[in-house]
Scaffold this motif. Structure first.
Motif, PDB file in Angstrom:
ATOM      1  N   VAL A  65       0.816  -1.227   0.000  1.00 42.85           N
ATOM      2  CA  VAL A  65       0.000   0.000   0.000  1.00 42.85           C
ATOM      3  C   VAL A  65       0.842   1.266   0.000  1.00 42.85           C
ATOM      4  O   VAL A  65       0.655   2.146  -0.859  1.00 42.85           O
ATOM      5  N   PRO A  66       1.781   1.457   0.938  1.00 42.73           N
ATOM      6  CA  PRO A  66       2.545   2.718   0.926  1.00 42.73           C
ATOM      7  C   PRO A  66       3.418   2.866  -0.310  1.00 42.73           C
ATOM      8  O   PRO A  66       3.607   3.987  -0.809  1.00 42.73           O
ATOM      9  N   GLY A  67       3.956   1.755  -0.820  1.00 40.08           N
ATOM     10  CA  GLY A  67       4.773   1.838  -2.021  1.00 40.08           C
ATOM     11  C   GLY A  67       3.978   2.320  -3.220  1.00 40.08           C
ATOM     12  O   GLY A  67       4.422   3.201  -3.970  1.00 40.08           O
ATOM     13  N   VAL A  68       2.789   1.769  -3.396  1.00 34.88           N
ATOM     14  CA  VAL A  68       1.926   2.174  -4.506  1.00 34.88           C
ATOM     15  C   VAL A  68       1.495   3.627  -4.334  1.00 34.88           C
ATOM     16  O   VAL A  68       1.488   4.403  -5.304  1.00 34.88           O
ATOM     17  N   LEU A  69       1.151   4.016  -3.111  1.00 33.60           N
ATOM     18  CA  LEU A  69       0.728   5.395  -2.869  1.00 33.60           C
ATOM     19  C   LEU A  69       1.843   6.387  -3.192  1.00 33.60           C
ATOM     20  O   LEU A  69       1.596   7.451  -3.777  1.00 33.60           O
ATOM     21  N   ALA A  81      10.278   1.515  -3.113  1.00 35.55           N
ATOM     22  CA  ALA A  81      10.849   0.225  -2.748  1.00 35.55           C
ATOM     23  C   ALA A  81      11.402   0.239  -1.322  1.00 35.55           C
ATOM     24  O   ALA A  81      11.199  -0.708  -0.552  1.00 35.55           O
ATOM     25  N   ALA A  82      12.092   1.309  -0.966  1.00 36.44           N
ATOM     26  CA  ALA A  82      12.675   1.391   0.375  1.00 36.44           C
ATOM     27  C   ALA A  82      11.602   1.357   1.454  1.00 36.44           C
ATOM     28  O   ALA A  82      11.737   0.663   2.471  1.00 36.44           O
ATOM     29  N   VAL A  83      10.519   2.103   1.234  1.00 34.44           N
ATOM     30  CA  VAL A  83       9.431   2.116   2.211  1.00 34.44           C
ATOM     31  C   VAL A  83       8.737   0.756   2.255  1.00 34.44           C
ATOM     32  O   VAL A  83       8.403   0.246   3.332  1.00 34.44           O
ATOM     33  N   THR A  84       8.544   0.161   1.098  1.00 37.77           N
ATOM     34  CA  THR A  84       7.898  -1.154   1.046  1.00 37.77           C
ATOM     35  C   THR A  84       8.707  -2.193   1.808  1.00 37.77           C
ATOM     36  O   THR A  84       8.153  -3.009   2.548  1.00 37.77           O
ATOM     37  N   VAL A  85      10.027  -2.174   1.632  1.00 38.43           N
ATOM     38  CA  VAL A  85      10.891  -3.128   2.322  1.00 38.43           C
ATOM     39  C   VAL A  85      10.862  -2.898   3.831  1.00 38.43           C
ATOM     40  O   VAL A  85      10.982  -3.847   4.624  1.00 38.43           O
ATOM     41  N   MET A 137      19.116  -6.020   2.828  1.00 31.24           N
ATOM     42  CA  MET A 137      18.198  -4.894   2.675  1.00 31.24           C
ATOM     43  C   MET A 137      18.462  -4.128   1.380  1.00 31.24           C
ATOM     44  O   MET A 137      17.527  -3.694   0.689  1.00 31.24           O
ATOM     45  N   LEU A 138      19.745  -3.961   1.030  1.00 36.56           N
ATOM     46  CA  LEU A 138      20.073  -3.267  -0.214  1.00 36.56           C
ATOM     47  C   LEU A 138      19.570  -4.046  -1.426  1.00 36.56           C
ATOM     48  O   LEU A 138      18.999  -3.464  -2.358  1.00 36.56           O
ATOM     49  N   VAL A 139      19.780  -5.350  -1.416  1.00 38.89           N
ATOM     50  CA  VAL A 139      19.336  -6.172  -2.544  1.00 38.89           C
ATOM     51  C   VAL A 139      17.821  -6.160  -2.658  1.00 38.89           C
ATOM     52  O   VAL A 139      17.266  -6.040  -3.764  1.00 38.89           O
ATOM     53  N   GLN A 140      17.132  -6.275  -1.538  1.00 38.97           N
ATOM     54  CA  GLN A 140      15.672  -6.250  -1.580  1.00 38.97           C
ATOM     55  C   GLN A 140      15.162  -4.928  -2.151  1.00 38.97           C
ATOM     56  O   GLN A 140      14.279  -4.915  -3.018  1.00 38.97           O
ATOM     57  N   ALA A 141      15.707  -3.814  -1.671  1.00 42.55           N
ATOM     58  CA  ALA A 141      15.259  -2.506  -2.150  1.00 42.55           C
ATOM     59  C   ALA A 141      15.612  -2.306  -3.616  1.00 42.55           C
ATOM     60  O   ALA A 141      14.812  -1.780  -4.400  1.00 42.55           O
ATOM     61  N   ALA A 142      16.808  -2.730  -4.013  1.00 42.81           N
ATOM     62  CA  ALA A 142      17.226  -2.566  -5.402  1.00 42.81           C
ATOM     63  C   ALA A 142      16.363  -3.398  -6.339  1.00 42.81           C
ATOM     64  O   ALA A 142      15.933  -2.919  -7.398  1.00 42.81           O
ATOM     65  N   ALA A 156       3.493  -4.158  -6.713  1.00 39.14           N
ATOM     66  CA  ALA A 156       2.595  -4.664  -5.686  1.00 39.14           C
ATOM     67  C   ALA A 156       2.545  -6.189  -5.704  1.00 39.14           C
ATOM     68  O   ALA A 156       2.579  -6.847  -4.647  1.00 39.14           O
ATOM     69  N   LEU A 157       2.455  -6.770  -6.902  1.00 39.25           N
ATOM     70  CA  LEU A 157       2.431  -8.233  -7.013  1.00 39.25           C
ATOM     71  C   LEU A 157       3.719  -8.849  -6.478  1.00 39.25           C
ATOM     72  O   LEU A 157       3.696  -9.875  -5.783  1.00 39.25           O
ATOM     73  N   ALA A 158       4.844  -8.229  -6.791  1.00 41.10           N
ATOM     74  CA  ALA A 158       6.127  -8.746  -6.314  1.00 41.10           C
ATOM     75  C   ALA A 158       6.218  -8.673  -4.795  1.00 41.10           C
ATOM     76  O   ALA A 158       6.719  -9.601  -4.141  1.00 41.10           O
ATOM     77  N   THR A 159       5.721  -7.584  -4.228  1.00 34.80           N
ATOM     78  CA  THR A 159       5.746  -7.426  -2.774  1.00 34.80           C
ATOM     79  C   THR A 159       4.943  -8.517  -2.089  1.00 34.80           C
ATOM     80  O   THR A 159       5.401  -9.148  -1.119  1.00 34.80           O
ATOM     81  N   VAL A 160       3.747  -8.762  -2.586  1.00 32.89           N
ATOM     82  CA  VAL A 160       2.891  -9.778  -1.984  1.00 32.89           C
ATOM     83  C   VAL A 160       3.483 -11.170  -2.190  1.00 32.89           C
ATOM     84  O   VAL A 160       3.506 -11.996  -1.267  1.00 32.89           O
TER      85      VAL A 160
END
Length: 273
Positions: A65-69, A81-85, A137-142, A156-160
């Motif tokens: 949600v916050p990433g999409v917003l 991406a950083a906020v989503t992670v 954390m860097l790899v996830q955000a990147a 969003a799909l990748a996050t879920v």
């Protein structure tokens, strides 16, 4: 120390807790979301660890949600991406990341199993843990930034998918025959509680649902999501087997490491598309 997952003592309990009890166990153990655990026994752990992907679904949706917003409001993909992670870390009080760091310290110590477990139990984080946390954390955000750059739907799909897969790895790590490294703690509470057939069925269903969720964005995307789940589970399985050989079984820290490694692997595969 054992190299086998076939210890006859580690069999699932014959009794099953109710589905609501299992869901509360999963959410109360794996997230900070409000869920009052009504049972803390092996039958509840059996149902609860089978429900672990549901906890991942909730975490993934809340993280997306916050990433999409941010993207909708004009933010860049890296910020999104950083906020989503950061959201899954907050929703678990950082326990999975802490487990990853402690496991890295234990594995990197090159000490005998008992000493490595003692290192993992200490409250401080050593150099192996710090480096592993930063890189993860860097790899996830990147990786997630690459996906968000394509579209918010893919992000969003990748996050879920990553969040669900991370918890699915815990279901498989709780399967029949996987021993605990200690006689107490979360590892001992959930080790060996999920029947092998049930764990395999849940994994197959999750792969199918991940592909189905991505199918509206195209057949290649559906295949990519299925491949991401399978690759993540393979990475988690390799780590699980190494930890069982190294420590003699699983611990709560190992579970945290499995979750982070599988989520990171899934994001990498999805970013490659």
């Amino acid at each position: 120390m054992t190299d086998s997952f076939d210890d006859p003592i580690l069999t699932p309990p014959p009794e099953r807790a109710s589905f609501p009890d299992g869901v509360r166990f999963a959410f109360g153990t794996l997230t900070v979301l409000p869920a009052r655990i009504t049972r803390w026994d092996r039958p509840a752990a059996r149902t609860g660890m089978a429900c672990a992907p549901l906890a991942g679904l909730a975490v993934g949706l809340l993280a997306a949600v916050p990433g999409v917003l941010l993207l909708v409001l004009g933010g860049g993909p890296l910020l999104a991406a950083a906020v989503t992670v950061a959201v899954p870390a907050a929703l678990t009080r950082g326990l999975h990341l802490d487990g990853l760091a402690d496991t890295a310290d234990g594995l990197g110590s090159a000490r005998p199993a008992a000493d490595a477990l003692r290192i993992m139990k200490q409250s401080d984080i050593g150099p192996f843990g710090v480096v592993t946390l930063v890189i993860t954390m860097l790899v996830q955000a990147a990786a997630l930034s690459e996906v968000y750059a394509d579209s918010w739907i893919r992000g969003a799909l990748a996050t879920v998918t990553a969040a669900v897969t991370a918890r699915l790895a815990l279901t498989l790590a709780s399967r029949e025959g996987v021993p605990p490294a200690r006689p107490e703690g979360l590892g001992a509470a959930v080790a060996g509680v999920v029947p092998r057939a049930a764990a395999a069925a849940i994994a197959a269903l999750t792969v199918a649902l991940a592909a189905a969720a991505a199918l509206p964005t195209g057949l290649p995307a559906a295949g990519r999501h299925a491949a991401a789940v399978l690759a993540a589970l393979l990475a988690a399985e390799l780590l699980l087997r190494h930890c069982v050989r190294r420590f003699g079984g699983v611990t709560g820290d190992v579970f945290g490491a499995l979750a982070e490694v599988s989520a990171t692997t899934a994001l990498i595969v999805l970013a490659l598309g």
